[in-house]
Design an enzyme around this catalytic site. Structure first.
Site, PDB file in Angstrom:
ATOM      1  N   VAL A  60      -1.041   5.335  -2.875  1.00  0.00           N
ATOM      2  CA  VAL A  60      -1.476   4.369  -1.750  1.00  0.00           C
ATOM      3  C   VAL A  60      -1.788   5.337  -0.732  1.00  0.00           C
ATOM      4  CG1 VAL A  60      -1.096   2.451  -0.516  1.00  0.00           C
ATOM      5  CG2 VAL A  60      -0.399   2.402  -2.920  1.00  0.00           C
TER       6      VAL A  60
ATOM      7  N   GLU B  94      -0.933  -6.924   3.600  1.00  0.00           N
ATOM      8  CA  GLU B  94      -1.930  -7.707   2.697  1.00  0.00           C
ATOM      9  C   GLU B  94      -1.945  -6.658   1.375  1.00  0.00           C
ATOM     10  OE1 GLU B  94      -4.845  -9.938   2.862  1.00  0.00           O
ATOM     11  OE2 GLU B  94      -4.056  -9.793   1.028  1.00  0.00           O
TER      12      GLU B  94
ATOM     13  N   ILE C 178      -6.635  -7.446  -4.045  1.00  0.00           N
ATOM     14  CA  ILE C 178      -7.086  -8.951  -4.071  1.00  0.00           C
ATOM     15  C   ILE C 178      -6.603  -9.392  -2.620  1.00  0.00           C
ATOM     16  CG2 ILE C 178      -6.641 -11.305  -4.891  1.00  0.00           C
ATOM     17  CD1 ILE C 178      -5.611  -9.953  -7.351  1.00  0.00           C
TER      18      ILE C 178
ATOM     19  N   GLY D 106      -0.723   5.751 -17.600  1.00  0.00           N
ATOM     20  CA  GLY D 106      -0.373   5.640 -16.049  1.00  0.00           C
ATOM     21  C   GLY D 106      -0.656   4.003 -15.757  1.00  0.00           C
TER      22      GLY D 106
ATOM     23  N   GLU E  68       5.246   2.641 -14.876  1.00  0.00           N
ATOM     24  CA  GLU E  68       6.070   4.009 -14.378  1.00  0.00           C
ATOM     25  C   GLU E  68       7.111   4.590 -15.422  1.00  0.00           C
ATOM     26  OE1 GLU E  68       7.735   2.947 -10.689  1.00  0.00           O
ATOM     27  OE2 GLU E  68       5.949   2.031  -9.770  1.00  0.00           O
TER      28      GLU E  68
ATOM     29  N   ASP F 192       9.537  -7.132  -9.667  1.00  0.00           N
ATOM     30  CA  ASP F 192       8.240  -6.885  -8.849  1.00  0.00           C
ATOM     31  C   ASP F 192       7.362  -8.391  -8.551  1.00  0.00           C
ATOM     32  OD1 ASP F 192       6.150  -4.882  -7.860  1.00  0.00           O
ATOM     33  OD2 ASP F 192       4.881  -6.131  -8.921  1.00  0.00           O
TER      34      ASP F 192
ATOM     35  N   LYS G 206       6.927 -10.593  -5.168  1.00  0.00           N
ATOM     36  CA  LYS G 206       5.518 -10.952  -4.394  1.00  0.00           C
ATOM     37  C   LYS G 206       5.526 -12.409  -4.350  1.00  0.00           C
ATOM     38  CE  LYS G 206       3.091  -6.929  -6.660  1.00  0.00           C
ATOM     39  NZ  LYS G 206       2.600  -6.466  -7.739  1.00  0.00           N
TER      40      LYS G 206
HETATM   41  N1  LIG Z   1       0.702   2.451  -6.339  1.00  0.00           N
HETATM   42  C1  LIG Z   1       0.188   1.122  -6.530  1.00  0.00           C
HETATM   43  O1  LIG Z   1      -0.919   0.828  -7.104  1.00  0.00           O
HETATM   44  C2  LIG Z   1       0.858   0.060  -5.525  1.00  0.00           C
HETATM   45  C3  LIG Z   1      -0.035  -1.090  -5.348  1.00  0.00           C
HETATM   46  C4  LIG Z   1       0.645  -1.808  -4.528  1.00  0.00           C
HETATM   47  C5  LIG Z   1       1.699  -1.591  -3.876  1.00  0.00           C
HETATM   48  N2  LIG Z   1       2.261  -0.476  -3.988  1.00  0.00           N
HETATM   49  C6  LIG Z   1       3.330  -0.123  -3.169  1.00  0.00           C
HETATM   50  O2  LIG Z   1       3.034   0.838  -1.976  1.00  0.00           O
HETATM   51  C7  LIG Z   1       4.201   1.638  -1.824  1.00  0.00           C
HETATM   52  C8  LIG Z   1       3.909   3.182  -2.123  1.00  0.00           C
HETATM   53  O3  LIG Z   1       3.570   3.133  -3.675  1.00  0.00           O
HETATM   54  P1  LIG Z   1       2.771   4.597  -4.191  1.00  0.00           P
HETATM   55  O4  LIG Z   1       2.478   4.080  -5.582  1.00  0.00           O
HETATM   56  O5  LIG Z   1       1.870   5.105  -3.354  1.00  0.00           O
HETATM   57  O6  LIG Z   1       4.166   5.360  -4.302  1.00  0.00           O
HETATM   58  P2  LIG Z   1       4.178   7.191  -4.415  1.00  0.00           P
HETATM   59  O7  LIG Z   1       2.948   7.513  -5.171  1.00  0.00           O
HETATM   60  O8  LIG Z   1       5.555   7.295  -5.185  1.00  0.00           O
HETATM   61  O9  LIG Z   1       4.103   7.555  -3.006  1.00  0.00           O
HETATM   62  C9  LIG Z   1       5.191   7.552  -1.994  1.00  0.00           C
HETATM   63  C10 LIG Z   1       5.082   9.055  -1.427  1.00  0.00           C
HETATM   64  O10 LIG Z   1       6.023   8.845  -0.410  1.00  0.00           O
HETATM   65  C11 LIG Z   1       7.099   9.997  -0.299  1.00  0.00           C
HETATM   66  N3  LIG Z   1       8.327   9.500   0.138  1.00  0.00           N
HETATM   67  C12 LIG Z   1       9.389   9.090  -0.481  1.00  0.00           C
HETATM   68  N4  LIG Z   1      10.309   8.798   0.382  1.00  0.00           N
HETATM   69  C13 LIG Z   1       9.992   9.311   1.591  1.00  0.00           C
HETATM   70  C14 LIG Z   1      10.745   9.745   2.793  1.00  0.00           C
HETATM   71  N5  LIG Z   1      11.936   9.184   2.960  1.00  0.00           N
HETATM   72  N6  LIG Z   1      10.006  10.343   3.759  1.00  0.00           N
HETATM   73  C15 LIG Z   1       8.958  10.834   3.610  1.00  0.00           C
HETATM   74  N7  LIG Z   1       8.202  10.542   2.435  1.00  0.00           N
HETATM   75  C16 LIG Z   1       8.672   9.872   1.413  1.00  0.00           C
HETATM   76  C17 LIG Z   1       7.235  10.121  -1.993  1.00  0.00           C
HETATM   77  O11 LIG Z   1       7.729  11.475  -2.309  1.00  0.00           O
HETATM   78  P3  LIG Z   1       8.482  11.508  -3.572  1.00  0.00           P
HETATM   79  O12 LIG Z   1       7.629  11.069  -4.627  1.00  0.00           O
HETATM   80  O13 LIG Z   1       9.178  12.973  -3.669  1.00  0.00           O
HETATM   81  O14 LIG Z   1       9.785  10.468  -3.544  1.00  0.00           O
HETATM   82  C18 LIG Z   1       5.801  10.251  -2.269  1.00  0.00           C
HETATM   83  O15 LIG Z   1       5.128  11.300  -1.895  1.00  0.00           O
HETATM   84  C19 LIG Z   1       5.369   1.088  -2.722  1.00  0.00           C
HETATM   85  O16 LIG Z   1       6.052   0.089  -2.064  1.00  0.00           O
HETATM   86  C20 LIG Z   1       4.361   0.326  -3.919  1.00  0.00           C
HETATM   87  O17 LIG Z   1       5.307  -0.667  -4.356  1.00  0.00           O
HETATM   88  C21 LIG Z   1       1.719   0.548  -4.798  1.00  0.00           C
END
Ligand SMILES: NC(=O)c1ccc[n+]([C@@H]2O[C@H](COP(=O)([O-])OP(=O)(O)OC[C@H]3O[C@@H](n4cnc5c(N)ncnc54)[C@H](OP(=O)(O)O)[C@@H]3O)[C@@H](O)[C@H]2O)c1
Length: 421
Positions: free
Chosen positions: A12, A124, A131, A182, A185, A196, A200
């Protein structure tokens, strides 16, 4: 010029950075100001990334930079995200996040913290990915008393259930495919066990009813027990099986649950397939309004996060007060009190005797037959709606009876609003 810091450069966060850069001209047309990402903080290294000069590993580089007005938190999880968010408010920054886990756990406190400082806490992207649902609930539907919400809020489970239904795959095979491509997870438990979706619906309910709905009080079941046999029976009954999160106002209390349900094929959520999400909001003035789209993914979620940033830029002096009143009691009705019809699949030794016994235990059941080879030992029935606390002891009576070998599955029938429809 508005400077933003992004904490968490994963799926994200990197989407947010790219979208702000890619659509800078059109965004500045909508805000009358230019938005720049000034700092990116992540614990990982990103060799070769075009944004090298923005990277930092030291949070002070963000908090000590007076030109940064908005912090985007996209690291996920609770502990570190909470600390980053709190610190951002303490140092006078607005915060935008897609982190449903944090909002569901600490929403009231963080909203109050933001309001006290005249700052915004917007999320959001935390529900429904791309959405628009939180802003519509807060603004476009503000004239309504919200009566209820139901939705397919998790793309991973919807993808798995769609694959099981359309391709006849069992749960384990569909999950493996989702992971390899993909859509799930490596550790899929938050998705497949319903947590999850629970977070929500807790967030949506807190907004809709103006009081904090704690996800820990919401009865939550996932899809791990759903079989292709259940899918066959669902189809024979003109139904599909979906993981539905729902809540509704019940006087001073709130009903809420997450569970797989059988819904009729003409139900508005029945044709929501694959990774798509849909949310139906029922208001006293609008009736039912349905929101549909991609519930996750890099750019759909970034779209929601950047929209929040734009909102802050446009309304920077008009911050809203947090309104998630925390009740001093559990405001979610115990699941045992919900009136539900159930689908029950049993394996029987003697169908005639089993039917007689089941009809004695449950009054007014409807038996379902599947005219297909391999289902001769199954006996499936749908109960009349009854309180859940009365249903389960009756199911227990079926176990260990001579004519009934086993109770194979129990699934709620109906979406929790109109049982059986
Ligand atoms: N992916 C989606 O489609 C999606 C959709 C809606 C909402 N979300 C939400 O959005 C958030 C992010 O999701 P994401 O999928 O983007 O996650 P992600 O790909 O795992 O990205 C998170 C990033 O933050 C890093 N990180 C973790 N802990 C940290 C810390 N203490 N300090 C600095 N960086 C740190 C992670 O490193 P490491 O990988 O080394 O931990 C990773 O690079 C989550 O809450 C998720 O539930 C995601």
């Amino acid at each position: 010029m508005v400077n933003v810091a992004v904490i968490g450069y994963g799926i994200v966060g990197s989407g947010v950075v790219e979208l702000i850069s890619r659509n800078r001209t059109s965004i500045s047309r909508k805000t009358g100001d230019e938005i720049f990402v000034k700092k990116i903080l992540d614990i990982r290294e990103f060799p070769g990334d075009i944004n090298q000069e923005m990277f930092t590993r030291d949070p002070q580089d963000i908090y000590n930079d007076a030109s940064i007005g908005i912090v985007v938190e996209t690291i996920g999880g609770v502990k570190a995200a909470y600390e980053f968010t709190r610190r951002a408010f303490e140092t006078g920054r607005h915060v935008v996040t897609s982190n449903k886990e944090l909002v569901a756990a600490h929403g009231p406190e963080l909203l109050d913290m933001a309001a006290e400082k005249g700052l915004s806490y917007l999320f959001e992207g935390s529900v429904g990915g791309g959405i628009p649902i939180i802003r519509p609930l807060n603004q476009c539907l503000a004239a309504n008393e919200i009566k209820g919400i139901s939705g397919i809020l998790n793309g991973t489970t919807n993808f798995i259930l769609s694959k099981m239904k359309n391709e006849g795959e069992d749960f384990a095979t569909a999950l493996k495919f989702a992971q390899e491509n993909g859509y799930a997870e490596a550790n899929p438990s938050a998705d497949i066990e319903g947590h999850d979706a629970c977070r929500k619906i807790a967030i949506l309910s807190s907004i809709a009813y103006g009081e904090f709905v704690d996800c820990r009080n919401i009865h939550t079941e996932g899809i791990t027990g759903i079989s292709t046999d259940d899918m066959e029976y669902a189809s024979a009954m003109d139904c599909v099986i979906k993981l539905v999160a729902m809540s509704r106002r019940a006087g001073k209390m709130i009903m809420a649950r997450v569970s797989p349900v059988l819904i009729k094929k003409n139900h508005s959520l029945a044709n929501v397939e694959d990774v798509f999400n849909a949310i139906v909001v029922s208001g006293d003035a609008i009736g039912d309004a349905m929101f549909y789209g991609r519930g996750a993914g890099k750019f759909p979620t970034a779209s929601a996060v950047v929209a929040d940033i734009i909102d802050i830029v446009n309304h920077v002096s008009r911050c809203e007060k947090g309104t998630w009143e925390k009740k001093p009691y559990n405001n979610v009705i115990d699941i045992g009190e919900y009136v539900t019809a159930f689908y029950v699949r049993t394996s029987v030794r003697n169908s005639v005797e089993a039917k007689r016994f089941i009809s004695e235990v449950f009054k007014g059941v409807e038996f379902i037959r599947l005219n297909k080879p391999g289902y001769d030992d199954d006996l499936v029935f749908i109960t009349q709606p009854c309180k859940e606390k009365d249903f389960y002891p009756k199911v227990d009576k079926l176990k260990g009876i001579g004519s009934i070998r086993n109770v194979l599955s129990v699934i709620r029938f109906g979406d929790g609003f109109t049982n059986g429809n």
